[in-house]
Design a protein around this motif. Structure first.
Motif, PDB file in Angstrom:
ATOM      1  N   PHE A   1      12.421 -64.906  92.556  1.00 32.83           N
ATOM      2  CA  PHE A   1      11.976 -66.159  93.736  1.00 32.83           C
ATOM      3  C   PHE A   1      12.412 -65.604  95.290  1.00 32.83           C
ATOM      4  O   PHE A   1      13.652 -65.312  95.066  1.00 32.83           O
ATOM      5  CB  PHE A   1      12.486 -67.460  93.304  1.00 32.83           C
ATOM      6  N   ASN A   2      11.622 -65.559  96.179  1.00 38.04           N
ATOM      7  CA  ASN A   2      12.065 -65.064  97.466  1.00 38.04           C
ATOM      8  C   ASN A   2      11.146 -66.085  98.274  1.00 38.04           C
ATOM      9  O   ASN A   2       9.911 -65.556  98.491  1.00 38.04           O
ATOM     10  CB  ASN A   2      12.193 -63.659  97.589  1.00 38.04           C
ATOM     11  N   ALA A   3      11.762 -67.028  99.097  1.00 34.13           N
ATOM     12  CA  ALA A   3      10.886 -67.821  99.908  1.00 34.13           C
ATOM     13  C   ALA A   3      10.916 -67.206 101.598  1.00 34.13           C
ATOM     14  O   ALA A   3      10.539 -67.906 102.515  1.00 34.13           O
ATOM     15  CB  ALA A   3      11.207 -69.295  99.857  1.00 34.13           C
ATOM     16  N   SER A   4      11.524 -66.093 101.829  1.00 34.04           N
ATOM     17  CA  SER A   4      11.658 -65.553 102.991  1.00 34.04           C
ATOM     18  C   SER A   4      10.692 -65.219 103.842  1.00 34.04           C
ATOM     19  O   SER A   4      10.381 -65.187 105.042  1.00 34.04           O
ATOM     20  CB  SER A   4      12.824 -64.809 102.921  1.00 34.04           C
TER      21      SER A   4
ATOM     22  N   PRO B   1       7.007 -57.353  99.851  1.00 37.25           N
ATOM     23  CA  PRO B   1       6.143 -58.603 100.073  1.00 37.25           C
ATOM     24  C   PRO B   1       4.708 -58.367  99.837  1.00 37.25           C
ATOM     25  O   PRO B   1       3.958 -59.087  99.038  1.00 37.25           O
ATOM     26  CB  PRO B   1       6.427 -59.159 101.253  1.00 37.25           C
TER      27      PRO B   1
ATOM     28  N   TRP C   1       5.906 -66.550  96.499  1.00 41.42           N
ATOM     29  CA  TRP C   1       7.258 -66.574  96.543  1.00 41.42           C
ATOM     30  C   TRP C   1       7.990 -66.626  95.272  1.00 41.42           C
ATOM     31  O   TRP C   1       8.844 -66.021  95.015  1.00 41.42           O
ATOM     32  CB  TRP C   1       7.730 -68.119  97.196  1.00 41.42           C
ATOM     33  N   CYS C   2       7.109 -66.833  94.165  1.00 51.58           N
ATOM     34  CA  CYS C   2       7.599 -66.538  92.771  1.00 51.58           C
ATOM     35  C   CYS C   2       6.500 -65.357  92.339  1.00 51.58           C
ATOM     36  O   CYS C   2       5.297 -65.456  92.111  1.00 51.58           O
ATOM     37  CB  CYS C   2       7.148 -67.818  91.874  1.00 51.58           C
TER      38      CYS C   2
END
Length: 99
Positions: A32-35, A9, A41-42
């Motif tokens: 894309f990962n919104a965790s 991240p 996130w993108c």
């Protein structure tokens, strides 16, 4: 590829705009990962790993030299050299393949 989206991240580089949707993000070739809050996130995927190989099939060789080029001059140009078989280029370009 999924493995290209395994980016720590903290090391993510933004790829998109604030509020971009997951679908829109993927459409432009990004991950894309919104965790994880407060990181992009993108984000950009890891670059693909590629390696240069000398093609094995002599009939797919793409000429990189000229008739009578020496192995030394050929490799100096950054190309492959194999003095066989007859009738195909002996000095030829690498192929790039994905690992």
């Amino acid at each position: 590829a999924k493995c290209q989206c395994k980016v720590v991240p903290k090391q993510r580089t933004n790829c998109g705009y604030p509020g971009i949707s997951a679908a829109e993000c993927k459409k432009i070739g990004c991950c894309f990962n919104a965790s994880v809050p407060s990181v992009p996130w993108c984000y950009n995927p890891k670059p693909k790993k590629v390696k240069k190989v000398c093609p094995n099939d002599p009939y797919t060789r793409i000429n990189c030299g000229y008739p009578g080029i020496t192995a030394k001059d050929c490799t100096r140009k950054g190309c492959c050299f194999r003095a066989h078989p007859a009738g195909v280029p002996w000095c030829f370009y690498h192929r790039v393949t994905e690992e």
